[in-house]
Scaffold this active site. Sequence first.
Site, PDB file in Angstrom:
ATOM      1  N   ASN B 152       0.857  -1.184   0.000  1.00 29.95           N
ATOM      2  CA  ASN B 152       0.000   0.000   0.000  1.00 29.95           C
ATOM      3  C   ASN B 152       0.891   1.231   0.000  1.00 29.95           C
ATOM      4  OD1 ASN B 152      -1.720   2.116   0.536  1.00 29.95           O
ATOM      5  ND2 ASN B 152      -2.994   0.951   1.979  1.00 29.95           N
ATOM      6  N   GLY B 178      -5.618  -2.959   0.303  1.00 31.95           N
ATOM      7  CA  GLY B 178      -5.161  -1.620  -0.080  1.00 31.95           C
ATOM      8  C   GLY B 178      -3.881  -1.556  -0.895  1.00 31.95           C
ATOM      9  N   ASP B 180      -1.471  -1.095  -4.077  1.00 25.57           N
ATOM     10  CA  ASP B 180      -1.657  -0.195  -5.216  1.00 25.57           C
ATOM     11  C   ASP B 180      -0.351  -0.056  -6.012  1.00 25.57           C
ATOM     12  OD1 ASP B 180      -0.059   1.562  -3.697  1.00 25.57           O
ATOM     13  OD2 ASP B 180      -1.850   2.428  -2.749  1.00 25.57           O
ATOM     14  N   HIS B 253     -13.384 -13.295 -21.077  1.00 24.77           N
ATOM     15  CA  HIS B 253     -14.662 -12.886 -20.509  1.00 24.77           C
ATOM     16  C   HIS B 253     -14.510 -11.502 -19.893  1.00 24.77           C
ATOM     17  CE1 HIS B 253     -12.252 -15.101 -17.539  1.00 24.77           C
ATOM     18  NE2 HIS B 253     -12.591 -14.118 -16.733  1.00 24.77           N
ATOM     19  N   ARG B 331       0.297 -11.454 -20.490  1.00 23.74           N
ATOM     20  CA  ARG B 331      -0.064 -12.813 -20.095  1.00 23.74           C
ATOM     21  C   ARG B 331      -1.554 -12.926 -20.391  1.00 23.74           C
ATOM     22  NH1 ARG B 331      -3.982 -14.935 -16.235  1.00 23.74           N
ATOM     23  NH2 ARG B 331      -3.201 -16.914 -15.458  1.00 23.74           N
ATOM     24  N   ASP B 333      -5.083 -14.539 -20.024  1.00 25.00           N
ATOM     25  CA  ASP B 333      -5.905 -15.341 -19.127  1.00 25.00           C
ATOM     26  C   ASP B 333      -6.844 -16.258 -19.913  1.00 25.00           C
ATOM     27  OD1 ASP B 333      -6.734 -15.702 -16.291  1.00 25.00           O
ATOM     28  OD2 ASP B 333      -8.666 -14.990 -17.031  1.00 25.00           O
ATOM     29  N   GLU B 362      -1.965 -18.478 -20.846  1.00 21.05           N
ATOM     30  CA  GLU B 362      -2.295 -19.340 -19.717  1.00 21.05           C
ATOM     31  C   GLU B 362      -2.986 -20.573 -20.267  1.00 21.05           C
ATOM     32  OE1 GLU B 362      -5.055 -19.772 -15.724  1.00 21.05           O
ATOM     33  OE2 GLU B 362      -5.768 -18.713 -17.481  1.00 21.05           O
ATOM     34  N   HIS B 428      -1.351 -17.222  -7.784  1.00 21.76           N
ATOM     35  CA  HIS B 428      -2.599 -16.864  -7.111  1.00 21.76           C
ATOM     36  C   HIS B 428      -3.689 -17.912  -7.334  1.00 21.76           C
ATOM     37  CE1 HIS B 428      -3.190 -15.800 -11.256  1.00 21.76           C
ATOM     38  NE2 HIS B 428      -4.472 -15.632 -11.035  1.00 21.76           N
ATOM     39  N   ASP B 429      -3.444 -18.873  -8.213  1.00 18.26           N
ATOM     40  CA  ASP B 429      -4.429 -19.912  -8.517  1.00 18.26           C
ATOM     41  C   ASP B 429      -4.172 -21.215  -7.768  1.00 18.26           C
ATOM     42  OD1 ASP B 429      -6.254 -18.765 -10.297  1.00 18.26           O
ATOM     43  OD2 ASP B 429      -4.933 -19.070 -12.015  1.00 18.26           O
ATOM     44  N   ASP B 473      -6.523 -20.447  -3.199  1.00 15.86           N
ATOM     45  CA  ASP B 473      -7.303 -19.212  -3.214  1.00 15.86           C
ATOM     46  C   ASP B 473      -8.470 -19.323  -2.228  1.00 15.86           C
ATOM     47  OD1 ASP B 473      -9.023 -17.123  -3.883  1.00 15.86           O
ATOM     48  OD2 ASP B 473      -9.564 -17.994  -5.828  1.00 15.86           O
ATOM     49  N   ARG B 477      -3.265 -15.577  -1.106  1.00 21.40           N
ATOM     50  CA  ARG B 477      -3.280 -14.166  -1.509  1.00 21.40           C
ATOM     51  C   ARG B 477      -3.136 -13.212  -0.314  1.00 21.40           C
ATOM     52  NH1 ARG B 477      -8.116 -14.641  -6.176  1.00 21.40           N
ATOM     53  NH2 ARG B 477      -7.080 -16.315  -7.346  1.00 21.40           N
TER      54      ARG B 477
END
Lengths: 576, 576
Positions: B152, B178, B180, B253, B331, B333, B362, B428-429, B473, B477
């Site tokens: 942050n 938060g 960024d 999507h 990358r 998705d 991916e 993160h997956d 997940d 994270r």
Amino acid sequence: MLLEAVYHQPKSQYAYAYDNETLHIRVRTGRGDMDRVSIVWGDKYHFTEDTVTTTDMYIFAQDELFDYYQAEVKPPFRRFAYAFRFEKGSRTVFWNETGFTEGKLASGGVGMLWSPSGMFEFPFLNETDVARPPEWVKDAVFYQIFPERFENGDPSLTPEGAEAWTPDAVPQRDNFFGGDLQGVINRLDYLQDLGITCIYFTPFFEAYSNHKYDTIDYLKVDPQFGDNEKAKELVEKAHEKGIRVMLDAVFNHSGYYFPPFQDVLKHGKYSRFRDWFHIRSYPLANDPLNYDTFGFVPEMPKLNTEHPEVKAYLLETARYWIEDIGADGWRLDVANEVDHRFWREFRDVVKTANPDAYILGEIWHNSLAWLGGDQFDAVMNYPVTNSILDFFVKDEIDAENFMGRLDAIQVSYPKQANEAAFNLLDSHDTPRLLTIADGNKKRMKLAALFQLTFTGAPCIYYGDEVGMDGGADPGCRKPMIWDETAQDHDLFGFYKDMIALRKENRAFRDGSFQFLSAEKGADTVVYERSDEKNRFVILMNKGSRRQKVRLADEAGRTYEEVFGSRSAEVKNRRLD
Amino acid sequence: MLLEAVYHQPKSQYAYAYDNETLHIRVRTGRGDMDRVSIVWGDKYHFTEDTVTTTDMYIFAQDELFDYYQAEVKPPFRRFAYAFRFEKGSRTVFWNETGFTEGKLASGGVGMLWSPSGMFEFPFLNETDVARPPEWVKDAVFYQIFPERFENGDPSLTPEGAEAWTPDAVPQRDNFFGGDLQGVINRLDYLQDLGITCIYFTPFFEAYSNHKYDTIDYLKVDPQFGDNEKAKELVEKAHEKGIRVMLDAVFNHSGYYFPPFQDVLKHGKYSRFRDWFHIRSYPLANDPLNYDTFGFVPEMPKLNTEHPEVKAYLLETARYWIEDIGADGWRLDVANEVDHRFWREFRDVVKTANPDAYILGEIWHNSLAWLGGDQFDAVMNYPVTNSILDFFVKDEIDAENFMGRLDAIQVSYPKQANEAAFNLLDSHDTPRLLTIADGNKKRMKLAALFQLTFTGAPCIYYGDEVGMDGGADPGCRKPMIWDETAQDHDLFGFYKDMIALRKENRAFRDGSFQFLSAEKGADTVVYERSDEKNRFVILMNKGSRRQKVRLADEAGRTYEEVFGSRSAEVKNRRLD
């Protein structure tokens, strides 16, 4: 189980979309190795023991070493994760991307929360990626015309020194006879009578030679043949008779007299066209060649189809003849030596001009890399040519080998590419069929009958149907025999009848194809073609002796002669 | 000879251009089946017994069932016709498109006058078709940042209700902390110190969720993270420190709050955006779903990437962030569910904006269909992820199986795609590496060491290097641990040293890779990486006991420790 024989590659000819809903999934196994093969599949986002479907696969092709299984599936959400199940005796083996596992389906790897890891995938059936050759090609009967040799319809265009158009004329590498576009217009009735639905023209653009594969101007009809207006008239008159027109795009190389090449010859590295070709040093030299050419022919410089100006010129050519003149397709000369990127752009231009245009590559070897739906609709089917000639005409292989080779071709490409394949038995590049057959008309007829009843669009080389012969180029390029006393009327009748048979029965164009008998050492083959309406059984014997063939499961069936009025039932295992 | 095991497909990962001069030709045989394999090749327009070349092939990969042979060749005129020669004992078998023949090379078919028929062909090496990932990727060390959780740096942007940024914070599906872009700018020194050369950002475009995979505006930085100016500042400051930036394109999507989707929700079939999605009926409904989505998530409607307006919007997005903001790659998705046609156009746009941009798909499964040079430079290398985890971390496979799986991956794609592959161990997956290792740091280090010394670009998931843990997940994270008392400094030092080792020695980035020992049942693997300058031998033991390994052909060699000052010679078959 011979696991080394098992083969599958996702998103290839082994797993492709046939239409907007249907996937064809194939897997190869050792010949006769498995008792049962099935596919276990589901949606990757909802793939559990409860939600997967198991679909049996069937053997759709066989060759000496392998069985090829296929299943057609329609995944409801267009996503498809799958594995194969092989059964033999009491043993069950599953196979997916993690490998072979005994007894149960394995998944592996970290995976995502909601998805199995390790399955084969056809991740999404996107409509735009589906290879879709024009529907009309399945129904077409092609006729190849070498324009300089088909008919002289406008003597005012005949080149000086042209030789006499007689049945015994001798074609040379460099002589002329005076064929032209008006000549073709004059003979459209003849083609319509024969049953032709599409003419394939070897090039008629301005060029130096008699074969016109050495282009000078891609946007202009050769003055020996007429002009662009005449080409348009030809296309329109052909269309009126239900005959389409396919042209020949020689985009791999230009001719020696192509003005940009002349400019490079003259100005060398100072030519503004120097990058239109692949030149390694200046001035241009032949020995050793310091620029790329077709083969080792200095007069046919390879075009740099990566250059924006060359691309623009050739793509405008592609558009012009389709959109402005009305041609129905392009046959692509030496298609395999031009970059894939060019062909993708070419396809976009051609299909934008006419979505129904046919794009046909001249490729003599395995052509999978061009048949993914992004480049060609189909290729000239030389592997089929060779198989038919080797079995029926040259007597070099037996029925089992013939079946194996044809089946292997079916497996080499997606089904739609085979349905739209261009099946020829000879051309301006090869000896004529009758000559390959050493004048044996019976063998020639067997070959043509097979060609005209097989999957893929048949093409007849001009004059074969009236008994023309001739060896390799230039022998195969005699002027068409129009003298009725010199034509073979029996052969013409045969071709006409067989073409009519194909056109009248969808089973021959769009039906299933299956060998019923093709045994080791045998001279006979039996195959069926069938659709919902009809089932045709064709028995062919290329030997000189009477043969008996044994077919399974025919008891009680009644057969009708196709050419004749007899009908008979199979009784006591015999059909008399 | 086990002919069923022999496999080759022209113009595929078995026959591809590696650069503008060089073809790599591969063939598969049964494991240990052949004494010698070679390739017989020549120019198709001058192919005779006198002009062909025979080149020995070498085994470059092996798995449980197969040996994979390779040869590198430079055809002088860029045309390449070929066959394989297999030798075993006194038997010699040739193989080309006509099939296997004993003792001599066969050609078959009608052929053309000047060309052999039946050879395999790589017809022409066109430069534009050569797959050429950016050179820098081989040298890169990636670092994945989940923007909401890294730092942050601008409290004024912190969302209301954001939770405290502490080492024991608990990430939820829907909470915020938060993070960024200013935070990342503030920590560029940290990344530089660690040795990172490229940041991979999961999405930072305007979206609803904390993960930002549900885009609202593709052309705008999420206000929680900053604005587009801040993104540009970040890219520029990163570049100043030698750090590139890769962004995440979620083009399969959109999010629920994407205005065009909101318009469809509101106006149904009267929406002018109805064709931006794949909708089967109106109004939109969830149960059953009557429109296509990512997975079965109604809030993530699948975009119709075949629609001209959607394409234009997404392609402008692709261009904007590369050309105007200066990002170095994308990358992609759920790359496998978007149409190939879209990705080809995407590649053109991105490479026009920056020829050196990296395009990374991916895809979790076999990705050959995207790696032909026309779509992606490389894919996220989950098969390598899984192999490393299964061997070093989860203890599920032995050394032989580990080698077999890694070798099989090398064979699955052209070499350049493997060199530019994105090798991750977690993300993160997935659960974090330390958590997958059940907190066993030794195993974690072995996995990371292998990752950092293997072919392909390694990627470290933010915080792994300071000992962060977390399950799937949302557990993986957590906000980055910046509290030095809560960081694992030993682990940080290890990562830093290993990254430096890779960066200082080209052998690890661009050298050859070969297993020297990987035996059945073994816990140890030995492999070498070498270039002209250095040869590194890495011995790894994942077991708890001391192990001896036997290596061939090491007698007399002298070794130096990489981390240390000792050197020793192999004497009496021992290195002490």
